[in-house]
Every structure is written in C-alpha cells, then in structure tokens.
Scaffold this motif. Structure first.
Motif, mmCIF file in Angstrom:
data_model
loop_
_atom_site.group_PDB
_atom_site.id
_atom_site.type_symbol
_atom_site.label_atom_id
_atom_site.label_comp_id
_atom_site.label_asym_id
_atom_site.label_seq_id
_atom_site.Cartn_x
_atom_site.Cartn_y
_atom_site.Cartn_z
ATOM 1 N N SER A 155 6.196 -36.229 32.122
ATOM 2 C CA SER A 155 6.384 -34.920 32.710
ATOM 3 C C SER A 155 7.855 -34.509 32.646
ATOM 4 N N GLU A 156 8.127 -33.324 33.173
ATOM 5 C CA GLU A 156 9.487 -32.804 33.244
ATOM 6 C C GLU A 156 9.507 -31.743 34.334
ATOM 7 N N TYR A 157 10.684 -31.240 34.629
ATOM 8 C CA TYR A 157 10.822 -30.215 35.664
ATOM 9 C C TYR A 157 9.994 -28.987 35.305
ATOM 10 N N ARG A 158 9.078 -28.595 36.215
ATOM 11 C CA ARG A 158 8.191 -27.451 36.033
ATOM 12 C C ARG A 158 7.477 -27.512 34.683
ATOM 13 N N ALA A 159 6.791 -28.618 34.468
ATOM 14 C CA ALA A 159 6.187 -28.916 33.167
ATOM 15 C C ALA A 159 5.198 -27.855 32.704
ATOM 16 N N THR A 160 4.325 -27.404 33.588
ATOM 17 C CA THR A 160 3.317 -26.416 33.190
ATOM 18 C C THR A 160 3.981 -25.102 32.803
ATOM 19 N N PHE A 161 4.950 -24.681 33.591
ATOM 20 C CA PHE A 161 5.656 -23.428 33.321
ATOM 21 C C PHE A 161 6.416 -23.509 32.005
ATOM 22 N N GLU A 162 7.053 -24.626 31.758
ATOM 23 C CA GLU A 162 7.898 -24.774 30.582
ATOM 24 C C GLU A 162 7.086 -24.845 29.290
ATOM 25 N N ASN A 163 5.974 -25.563 29.298
ATOM 26 C CA ASN A 163 5.264 -25.832 28.051
ATOM 27 C C ASN A 163 3.912 -25.158 27.898
ATOM 28 N N ALA A 164 3.176 -24.987 28.993
ATOM 29 C CA ALA A 164 1.823 -24.436 28.877
ATOM 30 C C ALA A 164 1.812 -22.930 28.673
ATOM 31 N N ILE A 165 2.954 -22.283 28.804
ATOM 32 C CA ILE A 165 3.000 -20.824 28.669
ATOM 33 C C ILE A 165 2.484 -20.370 27.306
ATOM 34 N N HIS A 166 2.720 -21.169 26.257
ATOM 35 C CA HIS A 166 2.199 -20.828 24.936
ATOM 36 C C HIS A 166 0.674 -20.762 24.945
ATOM 37 N N MET A 167 0.051 -21.732 25.604
ATOM 38 C CA MET A 167 -1.405 -21.794 25.600
ATOM 39 C C MET A 167 -2.003 -20.706 26.493
ATOM 40 N N VAL A 168 -1.312 -20.390 27.583
ATOM 41 C CA VAL A 168 -1.750 -19.285 28.441
ATOM 42 C C VAL A 168 -1.700 -17.975 27.653
ATOM 43 N N ASP A 169 -0.653 -17.799 26.868
ATOM 44 C CA ASP A 169 -0.545 -16.595 26.050
ATOM 45 C C ASP A 169 -1.664 -16.543 25.012
ATOM 46 N N LEU A 170 -2.008 -17.678 24.430
ATOM 47 C CA LEU A 170 -3.103 -17.711 23.453
ATOM 48 C C LEU A 170 -4.436 -17.369 24.106
ATOM 49 N N LEU A 171 -4.660 -17.832 25.333
ATOM 50 C CA LEU A 171 -5.895 -17.475 26.033
ATOM 51 C C LEU A 171 -6.000 -15.963 26.193
ATOM 52 N N ARG A 172 -4.923 -15.322 26.588
ATOM 53 C CA ARG A 172 -4.916 -13.863 26.718
ATOM 54 C C ARG A 172 -5.192 -13.201 25.377
ATOM 55 N N TRP A 173 -4.574 -13.712 24.324
ATOM 56 C CA TRP A 173 -4.704 -13.116 22.996
ATOM 57 C C TRP A 173 -6.128 -13.280 22.451
ATOM 58 N N PHE A 174 -6.711 -14.439 22.647
ATOM 59 C CA PHE A 174 -8.049 -14.709 22.122
ATOM 60 C C PHE A 174 -9.143 -14.038 22.948
ATOM 61 N N LEU A 300 -0.092 -14.118 34.563
ATOM 62 C CA LEU A 300 -1.265 -14.993 34.550
ATOM 63 C C LEU A 300 -0.857 -16.437 34.823
ATOM 64 N N LEU A 301 0.232 -16.873 34.226
ATOM 65 C CA LEU A 301 0.706 -18.238 34.470
ATOM 66 C C LEU A 301 1.034 -18.438 35.941
ATOM 67 N N ASP A 302 1.646 -17.441 36.570
ATOM 68 C CA ASP A 302 1.929 -17.530 38.007
ATOM 69 C C ASP A 302 0.638 -17.677 38.816
ATOM 70 N N ARG A 303 -0.399 -16.948 38.422
ATOM 71 C CA ARG A 303 -1.671 -17.061 39.134
ATOM 72 C C ARG A 303 -2.272 -18.459 38.969
ATOM 73 N N ILE A 304 -2.119 -19.031 37.794
ATOM 74 C CA ILE A 304 -2.605 -20.394 37.556
ATOM 75 C C ILE A 304 -1.826 -21.387 38.412
ATOM 76 N N LEU A 305 -0.499 -21.247 38.420
ATOM 77 C CA LEU A 305 0.337 -22.149 39.214
ATOM 78 C C LEU A 305 -0.014 -22.053 40.695
ATOM 79 N N ALA A 306 -0.140 -20.822 41.196
ATOM 80 C CA ALA A 306 -0.455 -20.625 42.613
ATOM 81 C C ALA A 306 -1.819 -21.212 42.956
ATOM 82 N N ALA A 307 -2.803 -21.001 42.089
ATOM 83 C CA ALA A 307 -4.139 -21.526 42.336
ATOM 84 C C ALA A 307 -4.158 -23.049 42.328
#
Length: 326
Positions: A155-174, A300-307
C-alpha cells in the motif's frame, strides 16, 4: 503552422516516460521553459532541449509567452500551478488528479471556462489502444456491466485515491450516464494506507460498474472486463484486448503490432493523450478528459471513498511527493 510554445512544470522520471518523449518528437512544439526544484537541472535542460529553466511557475509565466503548460508535479502542487497558468491565459494539461479535493477541481474547471482556456487532465487510460478498442465495441449505449481492476503488492498513502482513479474513470467512460448509487468497502486497519477497496456503482443508463483495487495482491496487474449487447471485451493492460461479437473472438496484442517495440508511453495512452491535448489547443474544442470530466470522476471517487469509510481529503500536514515528478 507556428510551433506551440510549451512550458513544463516538473520533469522527473514519470514525465520522462509519459509526456516528454512525445513532445520532443513533434515538429510543431517548442519546449520553451521548464520549472524544476532540482539543485542542478542542467542535465534535464540538455536532454529535452528546454530553452530556459525557472524555479517557480510564476517566474516562468512572467518571463515567457506560452501557449500551453504541462503540470507534471505531485498532486499537492497541482492547484497552484494550474491556477496561475489559467489566470495568465495559458492552456493547461495537468496530471491526474486535477486537485487533492473535488471542490478545488470544480474551482479550476470553472476558472478554465471563465478564461476561455483548454484544461485537460491526464486520465490516459481513455487513450490506451486496448481500452479504446474495448470501449468502441459497445457504442453509445456503453457496457451493461463493467469490472475494472488495478491491483498491486503493497500500500501507500491514500492508495485508492492515488491509483484507482484511472479505473474509476474507465467505469464512467464504459458505463456512461450519471451516478445513481454507490456501495463500497475497504480492507485494512489504516484508513490512510488501506489494503484495498471494492465498489459497486449503478449509473442512470442502467449500466453497472464494479471496482476492485486490492493492495494485498501478489503482483501488479490491471484488467477490465465489459459485457453487453451480446458482446464481451477483456482487457489485460497494457498488452492485449479480446473482443467477442456474435461468437467471433478477435484478439489484439500490442507488442506484435509494434514489432516487439511496444512501450508504456504508447501502450498506456500517454502519447495519444499528449497528442489529443495539442490538437485541442489548436482547434479549441473540449478534450475527452477535460477539467469537467476529471471533476465528475473525482466526485465519484469521493463517493466510493466515503462509502468505504475512507477519507476524502488529505491528512493534515501530510503530502504525497516523489523525486520521480521533480
């Protein structure tokens, strides 16, 4: 056609792989200025052919007449650099995320509109050949179901925010449409360095996206599976994509297409993202990953993090930084 006068803020290892190789290949680009914190940036200046080097963004903007600026610094420095460039009447390409908070991202997108500037964020997966081919299979209606994963060891500091943002963007796009509902869960006991996050996202199109961002994996891996309209697309990034339509499966592999010379610069979409931005600077159209698109992805990423019970702001007194971005 006159050359575009370009300034670059931050030219470390990431920029040397992702953006700079494409910029130096362009006949219609002049690398006028670099902003670097390095004690001796002369090697960088010689390697990439920058006309001048400055210690701060404001110093560069005061001394140079530029058409566009690439902000390739740690995320904690994005807002100040992007804001200064926009207020100076300069178009901006900013690495992801646009800001450390969604509120600041909104403010920057509004500022770009106010000043009539092009603002693009480096959500480069939308330009990667394997993801482009997969997305094209579903047309305007998008994929009924999309599972996007980016997993790695450690892991790393704020791992989901730092790295998963690409995949969250792809979910929106797809999947397309607005977000209707989000459920999520995180693993691990440290909310600042989580062991992973999983999420289920429902969109107004009726399509559903699933995110998996595991930081307890045995190795690095990125993949996406999408289904709908009796079609399937399977991406193993950045190397291959398999699209099945009416029972016929077509597989593309990046390395053979590049005669064995496939590089991350091309296969992950960095090069095409740069080209796309430069085209938008010239034609004044909105980029595919505009400031407002980046805002929606970050929201959307913020909503995922909060949830998932994870913070949506930076830890007080702590920033992410790396010499790779300097």
């Amino acid at each position: 056609m006159s050359a575009l006068r370009i300034g670059v803020v931050g030219a470390g290892n990431i920029a040397s792989i992702a953006q700079l190789p494409t910029l130096v290949q362009r006949d219609d680009v002049e690398l006028r200025a670099l902003v670097s914190r390095r004690d001796d940036p002369s090697a960088l200046q010689r390697r990439w052919g920058f006309g001048a080097v400055y210690r701060s963004v404001d110093e560069m903007l005061a001394a140079e007449t530029l058409d566009a600026v690439f902000v390739l610094t740690p995320r904690s420095e994005h807002v100040a650099a992007v804001e200064s460039a926009l207020r100076a009447g300069v178009d901006v390409f900013c690495e992801k995320p646009l800001a450390t908070s969604a509120a600041d991202s909104v403010r920057l997108a509004e500022l770009a509109d106010e000043h009539g500037r092009v603002l693009m964020v480096g959500l480069n997966r939308r330009f990667a050949p394997v993801y482009v081919a997969a997305r094209e299979a579903f047309g305007e209606s998008g994929a009924s179901f999309c599972v996007a994963q980016k997993n790695r060891a450690g892991s790393e500091y704020r791992a989901t925010f730092e790295n998963a943002i690409h995949m969250v963007d792809l979910l929106r796009w797809f999947c397309g449409g607005d977000v209707v509902d989000v459920t999520a869960a995180a693993a691990g006991t440290d909310q600042w360095e989580e062991d992973g996050t999983a999420a289920l996202v429902r969109f107004s199109t009726g399509n559903t996206g699933v995110l998996v961002a595991a930081r307890a994996a045995g190795a690095w891996g990125e993949k996406l599976d999408a289904y709908g309209q009796m079609r399937s697309a399977e991406v193993i990034a950045p190397d291959s994509v398999a699209v099945t339509v009416d029972g016929v499966r077509t597989v593309r592999s990046m390395s053979p297409e590049a005669f064995g010379w496939a590089t991350a610069t091309e296969s992950f979409g960095f090069a095409d993202a740069v080209r796309h931005f430069l085209d938008r600077v010239r034609d004044r159209q909105q980029p595919l990953t505009s400031g407002w698109e980046a805002v929606k992805t970050q929201q959307l990423l913020d909503r995922i993090l909060a949830a998932a019970g994870l913070p949506t702001e930076e830890q007080e007194g702590r920033t992410w930084s790396s010499r790779a971005t300097q």
